[in-house]
Write a protein that holds these residues in place. Structure first.
Motif, short mmCIF file in Angstrom:
data_model
loop_
_atom_site.label_atom_id
_atom_site.label_comp_id
_atom_site.label_asym_id
_atom_site.label_seq_id
_atom_site.Cartn_x
_atom_site.Cartn_y
_atom_site.Cartn_z
N PRO A 192 0.84 -1.20 0.00
CA PRO A 192 0.00 0.00 0.00
C PRO A 192 0.88 1.25 0.00
CG PRO A 192 -0.66 -1.53 1.73
CD PRO A 192 0.60 -2.07 1.14
N HIS A 193 0.55 2.21 -0.84
CA HIS A 193 1.35 3.43 -0.89
C HIS A 193 0.44 4.59 -1.28
CE1 HIS A 193 1.47 1.43 -4.86
NE2 HIS A 193 1.37 2.67 -5.35
N SER A 194 0.87 5.80 -0.89
CA SER A 194 0.02 6.94 -1.25
C SER A 194 0.33 7.40 -2.67
CB SER A 194 0.18 8.07 -0.24
OG SER A 194 1.49 8.58 -0.31
N HIS A 195 1.59 7.33 -3.07
CA HIS A 195 1.86 7.58 -4.49
C HIS A 195 3.25 7.11 -4.90
CE1 HIS A 195 3.28 11.32 -2.60
NE2 HIS A 195 4.11 11.42 -3.61
N ILE A 196 3.41 7.06 -6.22
CA ILE A 196 4.69 6.66 -6.80
C ILE A 196 5.47 7.92 -7.12
CG2 ILE A 196 5.70 5.70 -8.92
CD1 ILE A 196 3.52 3.56 -8.85
N LEU A 197 6.69 8.01 -6.61
CA LEU A 197 7.52 9.19 -6.89
C LEU A 197 8.18 9.07 -8.26
CD1 LEU A 197 9.15 9.32 -3.37
CD2 LEU A 197 7.62 11.05 -4.27
N ILE A 198 8.67 7.88 -8.55
CA ILE A 198 9.32 7.65 -9.85
C ILE A 198 9.49 6.14 -10.02
CG2 ILE A 198 11.69 7.79 -8.92
CD1 ILE A 198 12.52 9.21 -11.53
N SER A 199 9.51 5.71 -11.26
CA SER A 199 9.80 4.30 -11.52
C SER A 199 10.71 4.21 -12.74
CB SER A 199 8.52 3.50 -11.73
OG SER A 199 7.82 4.01 -12.85
N SER A 200 11.43 3.09 -12.84
CA SER A 200 12.39 2.97 -13.94
C SER A 200 11.71 2.45 -15.21
CB SER A 200 13.54 2.06 -13.53
OG SER A 200 13.06 0.77 -13.22
N ALA A 201 10.48 1.96 -15.09
CA ALA A 201 9.68 1.52 -16.23
C ALA A 201 8.21 1.73 -15.83
CB ALA A 201 9.97 0.05 -16.54
N PRO A 202 7.30 1.76 -16.79
CA PRO A 202 5.90 2.03 -16.43
C PRO A 202 5.34 1.00 -15.47
CG PRO A 202 6.24 2.16 -18.81
CD PRO A 202 7.50 1.60 -18.23
N ILE A 203 4.48 1.47 -14.57
CA ILE A 203 3.84 0.59 -13.58
C ILE A 203 2.32 0.72 -13.75
CG2 ILE A 203 3.42 0.35 -11.10
CD1 ILE A 203 6.26 0.87 -10.65
N HIS A 204 1.65 -0.40 -13.86
CA HIS A 204 0.19 -0.37 -13.97
C HIS A 204 -0.41 -1.22 -12.86
CE1 HIS A 204 0.79 1.44 -17.88
NE2 HIS A 204 1.61 0.44 -18.19
N ASP A 205 -1.50 -0.77 -12.30
CA ASP A 205 -2.25 -1.51 -11.28
C ASP A 205 -1.36 -1.97 -10.12
OD1 ASP A 205 -4.43 -1.26 -12.99
OD2 ASP A 205 -3.86 -3.12 -14.05
N SER A 206 -0.43 -1.11 -9.75
CA SER A 206 0.45 -1.43 -8.61
C SER A 206 1.23 -2.72 -8.78
CB SER A 206 -0.37 -1.53 -7.32
OG SER A 206 -0.65 -0.26 -6.85
N VAL A 207 1.51 -3.08 -10.00
CA VAL A 207 2.31 -4.29 -10.24
C VAL A 207 3.71 -3.87 -10.68
CG1 VAL A 207 2.59 -6.32 -11.70
CG2 VAL A 207 0.33 -5.73 -10.80
N LEU A 208 4.71 -4.34 -9.96
CA LEU A 208 6.10 -4.00 -10.28
C LEU A 208 6.67 -5.09 -11.19
CD1 LEU A 208 8.40 -1.95 -9.63
CD2 LEU A 208 9.13 -3.53 -7.84
N PRO A 209 6.93 -4.75 -12.47
CA PRO A 209 7.42 -5.78 -13.39
C PRO A 209 8.86 -6.20 -13.09
CG PRO A 209 6.67 -3.79 -14.56
CD PRO A 209 6.78 -3.45 -13.11
N THR A 210 9.30 -7.22 -13.77
CA THR A 210 10.68 -7.71 -13.67
C THR A 210 11.66 -6.59 -14.04
OG1 THR A 210 9.83 -9.79 -14.48
CG2 THR A 210 12.22 -9.53 -14.56
N ASP A 211 12.83 -6.59 -13.40
CA ASP A 211 13.90 -5.65 -13.75
C ASP A 211 13.44 -4.20 -13.68
OD1 ASP A 211 15.77 -7.67 -14.13
OD2 ASP A 211 15.33 -7.87 -16.28
N THR A 212 12.65 -3.90 -12.69
CA THR A 212 12.13 -2.53 -12.54
C THR A 212 12.30 -2.08 -11.09
OG1 THR A 212 10.52 -3.00 -14.26
CG2 THR A 212 10.07 -1.09 -12.89
N ALA A 213 12.55 -0.78 -10.94
CA ALA A 213 12.66 -0.19 -9.60
C ALA A 213 11.64 0.92 -9.46
CB ALA A 213 14.06 0.37 -9.38
N VAL A 214 11.22 1.16 -8.22
CA VAL A 214 10.25 2.22 -7.97
C VAL A 214 10.57 2.89 -6.65
CG1 VAL A 214 8.59 0.64 -6.85
CG2 VAL A 214 7.76 2.75 -7.90
#
Ligand code: NOJ
Length: 562
Positions: free
Chosen positions: A535-557
């Motif tokens: 659970p988070h209030s918002h995403i500050l930045i991610s290294s690749a697009p994030i949809h539906d709060s799912v963090l894909p492989t090889d990605t940082a947020v």
């Protein structure tokens, strides 16, 4: 646990505990006079770019007069500027204007060895064995009946023996001199008072001109074990870096030099500092360079040497933070520099740094290279690095996700490693190709002010597609790596919990590195299958697009936790 006082707020602690320092490989950054080589004025004209990028400091690789056998790491005069790169007045102007932009400036100091063209070495060649001139370097009689064998079994980092025999005034073969790197890079003898005094003078020369500090080349190598004993067989990489098996690395005597240097640095106003290039292991040995009366930073090469694997990276992070905590020093994270294969390629191919020297294993099938995956990983790695406690060093082109140039023709390779390895090691040129500023090929993709200069006429040739990742192509693209770095560095400045300070690991499974920093800030890096974010209030930045709060492989947020 540390006996040190709690960390003061960011604006009250030395800048170097948190700084993001941008490494400029001067020959390849920007060419202002159209000769195909970068120069001091080229850096000055790009200060607005660096300011917009958001770095706190720049480190400029050696800019001194040099025959350029090792591209400036063979210094002929420590108190001047290479004519190809400009003048002392240009350097002074750059220091002043960097400061006006709020950017600190570090110069590279090369105290382990000089160029063979240095006046001292030229004088030593002409002088007799036992003379004061010879005592500034390691001139030693050879073994064997006529001194025809080298004094010991040391080998040079670039390949081949570490000793070269000279011809004496009578025309006969005579003593041998030590060179841990190229033949043209004789090692100084730090037992000589002349050498020690000279480098104090060099430090003061640049400090008087306003530099904020120094990157110390081969900082673990200046002092050699007494009697220059043979090297002992090492069974592990860590042993190959150790004082026990290598009588030229990490000797206790170097610390005395740094204590003296620290006193000089501290005698100037404004937190002047030095960062060690010390390929030393384990982390507890690095910590010794960062004791309160020695150096400020030391590149974290264990971190750089890790493959793209969560557990290995976590181990490196923990080990170095524990060791540095003991001496109250910040960690200096780094993934790239001018000596190693660029992280885009490394992380894709699973290459790791060769601990025994400053290069990497460069094997791996280039056709297997997956630029897309390498770029994804390098971007995720950047967000990991910039969220960890301490400072970070970013190498020019890293903010563009430049790959390693693997297509440099053999007859254009210029790293001394290529020749000294009998053409078995292509060397480090692949990470040193001039930066692409523009998408158009004119002026070597905007590297040079001379529009007629073609990409293959720059001092190292650029490939035909080198413009695809040019600054111009990325500047206004919200999804580009350059935009990601700019945004991440801006957030780093806004978030008081980033930079130096505490962190707490979050358990998110074997294939995830996750940690919290003050201010409900969290960094998640996913090395495995996609995961659901907490659970988070918002995403500050991610290294690749994030949809539906799912963090894909090889990605940082970076998240603001709920
Ligand atoms: C380390 C430098 O980073 C590298 O480029 C150089 O070749 C060696 N030291 C020798 O000065």
């Amino acid at each position: 646990m540390s006996q040190h006082a709690p960390l003061p707020p960011r604006n009250q602690r030395p800048w170097w505990r948190d700084a993001v320092t941008y490494q400029i490989y001067i020959r390849s950054f920007a060419d202002s006079n159209g000769d195909g080589k970068g120069d001091v004025e080229g850096i000055r004209t790009r200060l607005p770019y660096l300011k917009e990028l958001g770095v706190d400091a720049i480190w400029i690789t050696p800019w001194y007069p040099s025959p350029q056998i090792d591209h400036g790491y063979d210094v002929a005069d420590y108190m001047n500027i290479e004519p190809d790169y400009g003048t002392l007045a240009d350097a002074e102007r750059l220091i002043k204007e960097s400061h006006e932009q709020g950017i600190r400036l570090l110069v590279d100091i090369v105290p382990n060895h000089s160029s063979d063209r240095h006046v001292w070495f030229q004088a030593a060649l002409k002088a007799a064995p036992g003379s004061r001139e010879r005592s500034r370097y390691h001139f030693v009689d050879g073994k064997g009946q006529d001194g025809e064998l080298p004094p010991n079994n040391w080998t040079a980092v670039f390949g081949g023996p570490a000793w070269e025999r000279v011809v004496e005034a009578d025309g006969k073969p005579g003593q041998w001199y030590l060179h841990l790197f190229a033949v043209e890079q004789p090692d100084f003898n730090w037992d000589s008072k002349d050498v020690r005094d000279h480098f104090i003078e060099v430090l003061k020369f640049w400090l008087d001109r306003g530099v904020d500090g120094f990157r110390i080349d081969v900082a673990h190598g200046m002092v050699k074990a007494a009697g220059l004993p043979d090297i002992v067989q090492a069974d592990t990489d860590s042993e190959m870096l150790s004082a026990n098996t290598r009588p030229f690395w990490d000797q206790d005597g170097v610390h005395e030099i740094y204590r003296e240097w620290r006193r000089i640095l501290d005698s100037y106003p404004g937190d002047r500092m030095a960062v060690a290039e010390a390929w030393v292991s384990p982390a507890s040995r690095i910590a010794r360079y960062l004791r309160h009366d020695e150096l400020a930073n030391s590149f974290n090469f264990d971190f750089l040497s890790s493959p793209w694997e969560s557990e290995s990276l976590k181990r490196m992070i923990n080990r170095s933070m524990e060791a540095l905590e003991e001496v109250g020093a910040p960690s200096s994270w780094v993934f790239n520099n001018h000596d190693v294969v660029r992280s885009v390629d490394r992380f894709d191919l699973g290459l790791i740094a060769g601990a025994a020297n400053t290069t990497l294993e460069r094997q791996g099938d280039p056709f297997r290279l997956n630029l897309k995956r390498g770029t994804l990983r390098a971007r995720a790695g950047a967000l990991l690095m910039l969220a960890l406690p301490g400072g970070a060093y970013v190498y020019q082109g890293e903010e563009l996700a430049l790959p390693e140039a693997r297509d440099i023709p053999e007859d254009r390779l210029s790293d001394p490693r290529w020749a000294m390895s009998d053409h078995t090691d292509r060397g480090r040129d692949g990470c040193r190709v001039p930066l692409p500023w523009k998408t158009d090929a004119a002026g070597a993709f905007g590297f040079s002010s001379n529009p007629a200069l073609k990409p293959d006429q720059a001092w190292l040739p650029q490939g035909h597609n080198w413009g695809e990742r040019a600054v111009e192509a990325q500047l206004d693209d919200p999804s580009s790596t350059l935009t990601m770095y700019r945004r991440a560095l801006a957030i780093r400045h806004e978030e008081s919990g980033l930079g130096d300070g505490p962190m707490t690991w979050i358990n998110a499974g074997h294939h995830v590195l996750a940690f919290e920093r003050p201010g409900h800030f969290a960094c998640y890096v996913n090395f495995g299958d996609a995961i659901q974010l907490p659970p988070h209030s918002h995403i500050l930045i991610s290294s690749a697009p994030i949809h539906d709060s799912v963090l894909p492989t090889d990605t940082a947020v970076w998240l603001r936790l709920a």
